[in-house]
Design an enzyme around this catalytic site. Structure first.
Site, PDB file in Angstrom:
ATOM      1  N   HIS A  98      -1.057   8.231  -2.599  1.00  0.00           N
ATOM      2  CA  HIS A  98      -2.505   8.066  -2.808  1.00  0.00           C
ATOM      3  C   HIS A  98      -2.978   8.917  -3.982  1.00  0.00           C
ATOM      4  O   HIS A  98      -3.757   8.467  -4.819  1.00  0.00           O
ATOM      5  CB  HIS A  98      -3.286   8.503  -1.556  1.00  0.00           C
ATOM      6  CG  HIS A  98      -3.083   7.657  -0.350  1.00  0.00           C
ATOM      7  ND1 HIS A  98      -2.924   8.183   0.908  1.00  0.00           N
ATOM      8  CD2 HIS A  98      -3.025   6.309  -0.199  1.00  0.00           C
ATOM      9  CE1 HIS A  98      -2.773   7.197   1.781  1.00  0.00           C
ATOM     10  NE2 HIS A  98      -2.827   6.054   1.146  1.00  0.00           N
TER      11      HIS A  98
ATOM     12  N   LYS B 146      -7.375   2.109  15.205  1.00  0.00           N
ATOM     13  CA  LYS B 146      -6.269   3.034  15.480  1.00  0.00           C
ATOM     14  C   LYS B 146      -6.776   4.461  15.711  1.00  0.00           C
ATOM     15  O   LYS B 146      -7.694   4.918  15.045  1.00  0.00           O
ATOM     16  CB  LYS B 146      -5.299   3.030  14.292  1.00  0.00           C
ATOM     17  CG  LYS B 146      -4.434   1.795  14.238  1.00  0.00           C
ATOM     18  CD  LYS B 146      -3.433   1.873  13.106  1.00  0.00           C
ATOM     19  CE  LYS B 146      -3.943   1.198  11.842  1.00  0.00           C
ATOM     20  NZ  LYS B 146      -3.018   1.288  10.706  1.00  0.00           N
TER      21      LYS B 146
ATOM     22  N   ARG C 128       3.161  -1.521  -3.648  1.00  0.00           N
ATOM     23  CA  ARG C 128       4.544  -1.062  -3.751  1.00  0.00           C
ATOM     24  C   ARG C 128       5.548  -2.204  -3.742  1.00  0.00           C
ATOM     25  O   ARG C 128       6.558  -2.162  -4.419  1.00  0.00           O
ATOM     26  CB  ARG C 128       4.857  -0.106  -2.581  1.00  0.00           C
ATOM     27  CG  ARG C 128       4.077   1.190  -2.656  1.00  0.00           C
ATOM     28  CD  ARG C 128       4.128   1.902  -1.332  1.00  0.00           C
ATOM     29  NE  ARG C 128       3.569   1.049  -0.271  1.00  0.00           N
ATOM     30  CZ  ARG C 128       3.561   1.336   1.014  1.00  0.00           C
ATOM     31  NH1 ARG C 128       4.097   2.465   1.433  1.00  0.00           N
ATOM     32  NH2 ARG C 128       3.026   0.523   1.894  1.00  0.00           N
TER      33      ARG C 128
ATOM     34  N   SER D 157       1.135   6.500   4.685  1.00  0.00           N
ATOM     35  CA  SER D 157       0.599   7.288   5.794  1.00  0.00           C
ATOM     36  C   SER D 157       1.422   7.050   7.054  1.00  0.00           C
ATOM     37  O   SER D 157       1.665   7.975   7.835  1.00  0.00           O
ATOM     38  CB  SER D 157      -0.863   6.902   6.042  1.00  0.00           C
ATOM     39  OG  SER D 157      -1.658   7.279   4.933  1.00  0.00           O
TER      40      SER D 157
END
Lengths: 159, 159, 159, 159, 159, 159
Positions: free
Chosen positions: A16, A40, A89, A127
């Site tokens: 990040h 979550k 990614r 994360s």
């Protein structure tokens, strides 16, 4: 130009930070937005995550940090953002981001989405990986900023 | 030919309706099957979803609507379906559908799977997106049929 | 329904035959179309390829074989085809076919594209692989139909 | 900010124009760069392509058009570009662009790459598709700008 | 165990060397095989490429270098190879390698294929990139080994 | 060489057994490791899964079975594993495995990851599919080993 970089940042990773540093150079203002509408159970509260981001971007004058509970497109409209920044990614990321980008374009046509290729060395950093390593008691060094590691252990010590 | 189009349809989207309209022209009978064996807490009950689909396909004589709690392959066998229809938008969808298609072929070799390319304008549309926008109070116009939007607000008003 | 299955078929592979047999059961008429507008120097002439396909589909009454030099969409219009059939093996195939499908939809909206998942055992089979194995003098058994193998060696013997 | 948008533009498509219009709003200067170092025999000369782009972007004051025979990274360095813009439609595009982006980052770290999601309606549009349709005598309407279509027929008429 | 690592190696890149060094530690013998049956006009002859590889692997006693004009599966049979090693960088590579692996398994079931994830820093590195940079007169430093760079300039000087 | 093959194996599938049999031939020792740190409620306990694997690999002397609650990289370090083995079926698997592989390399550089292409006939087989078929009362024949099927029905009978 005003860019926004929305995310959960739970926790902020070195990946990040790489996206923030690279995109901050391209905008007059880059607002990093902690999205808080996820179901979550978070590792850090939204306020803690915003705190981490503020500390970590203290040296980047173009960067602001904010929290938002709602749609990205609404926040884009509120701030009249020119673009939403997202790191990508791999193809799985890409397919997901293309859908979000098209949805955001539908809801708020004035704001573009710009996908920034993740740096090769952060291709595995997420994360989710950080949480899994932390849960197994592994070392987060090199994956999340030191400040976040310290806060993570401080929190665990509290309990 | 009898084709079946299984899905959760929670809620029905404009992307689903596009697949239904396009594939109904290719079959003598197209059975849209509301699958009810999912663990996820639904937005609409199976009966409500079937109701939406029946109303929305009233003008398509080849289309029937049914509910099923079980395997797609069992329903295919029961109806002697010639093919299962599925829409695909991107590679992530494709990898998922290829696995389901191969599993269905293993369990019921007489039924083929036909993947229909999603229309470009519906590439971002999914039930998941609709749920997320609804949860944030955003507008579902253009994403799900008006009839579903009205029913969604009527249900919320009830509570 | 009239379906068309366009391809180069240079040479016909067992993977092509699998798609032909599976899709022939779903159509009143399946026209296998040898496309001849490619720049690549072919292994077999279009007439030879059509001959192979005719011999191999002799037992499938729904199947016709034709040749076409032009756009798929024009041929679809000429034959008033309801759908174009294409086999897909992996994401690279899928991305390519999605583009062709969207282009065909643009040029001829009345004809749908139906993607059929390749059978697992034919996931590696392609005309390109067959050509490469043949060029290296390897065995084509299991990759292309015996009839095509025989014709390949007969042609080489001629030279 | 100075952005560059490199490409072959042989021919310019409506998909290219969409990327140009969307990214021009994000930059102080957007230089559309006709890359001329490709081996492929072009449909239009580099000068013709640059001419098309100049005519088509006449109403966009932030846009400049240039030609370059060499590496993108060298041009980026010459113009001190802040970012390279590239449109992406699917995973195959994405994998390709990620490699180019990482190579450009290696050769010229000061310039970022920003990937812009192609609009759904242009997901099938490419110069390659345009060439193939043109070669088959099909209509390019909706795929490339009218100006390019006219020039294409004018050139053919010349011969 | 005997592993083979087939490739064109035209030229050898730092990405190839990374795969060789990592896989050499897993085998009793690793044979790096310069495949010479490609149609493409090479930058270096097969003998030159084998020479580069021999010089670069001089410090790796488990590594042998060989040339082969034919199918990988034939070479695997000849050497009774236990596995074929291939590096993979992204989904496009992966789809390609899966097809080759399945074809090799069909032709020679005793030899497995092992795919090694490319290191993040070499995700963009390929022989094709090296050729393109060289053709534009750019620097190959960090992309191919110094020995290959020197030989490249020596060859150009010859002409 | 010591290889480890980590997984949940809940339940062991015929696809897992294929990977075990193929990779066992490449290692002096292959440790199949039942990972127990997942949050998901398992179908079988870790001890039951290890029991299945021990029974199913009884004829493979190179294979050991173990359980581990923690990071793969820690287990790799403990056993001084030379490589982690993982099966891959498609791009979605591949993107996931690439991230895990890069993370493991970061945490334990001495251990490589080797991706083994799933056999075509097992491309649809996964523990998730097995669970879904079982939950719907379908037949698991051909998807998981008979021993696991029997144990599954014995357990259900107990309840």
């Amino acid at each position: 130009m005003t860019f926004i970089y929305p995310g959960s940042f739970d926790p902020v990773t070195n990946g990040h930070m790489d996206i923030i540093e690279r995109s901050a150079r391209l905008a007059d203002k880059l607002i990093v937005v902690v999205m808080t509408n996820t179901n979550k159970k978070p590792l850090f509260t939204a306020a803690e995550r915003a705190g981490h981001l503020r500390a970590l971007t203290a040296g980047l004058p173009a960067v602001e940090v904010d929290c938002w509970e709602g749609l990205q497109a609404e926040y884009s409209a509120l701030k009249e953002a020119d673009a939403i920044i997202r790191g990508v990614r791999n193809c799985t990321d890409f397919d997901f981001e293309m859908q979000i980008a098209q949805a955001n374009k539908l809801l708020r046509p004035e704001t573009e989405t710009l996908l920034i290729p993740a740096s090769g060395k952060y291709a595995c950093v997420s994360s989710g990986l950080a949480k899994e390593i932390a849960a197994c008691g592994g070392s987060l060094r090199g994956i999340v900023p030191d400040l976040v590691i310290e806060d993570y252990y401080r929190k665990r010590g509290d309990k």
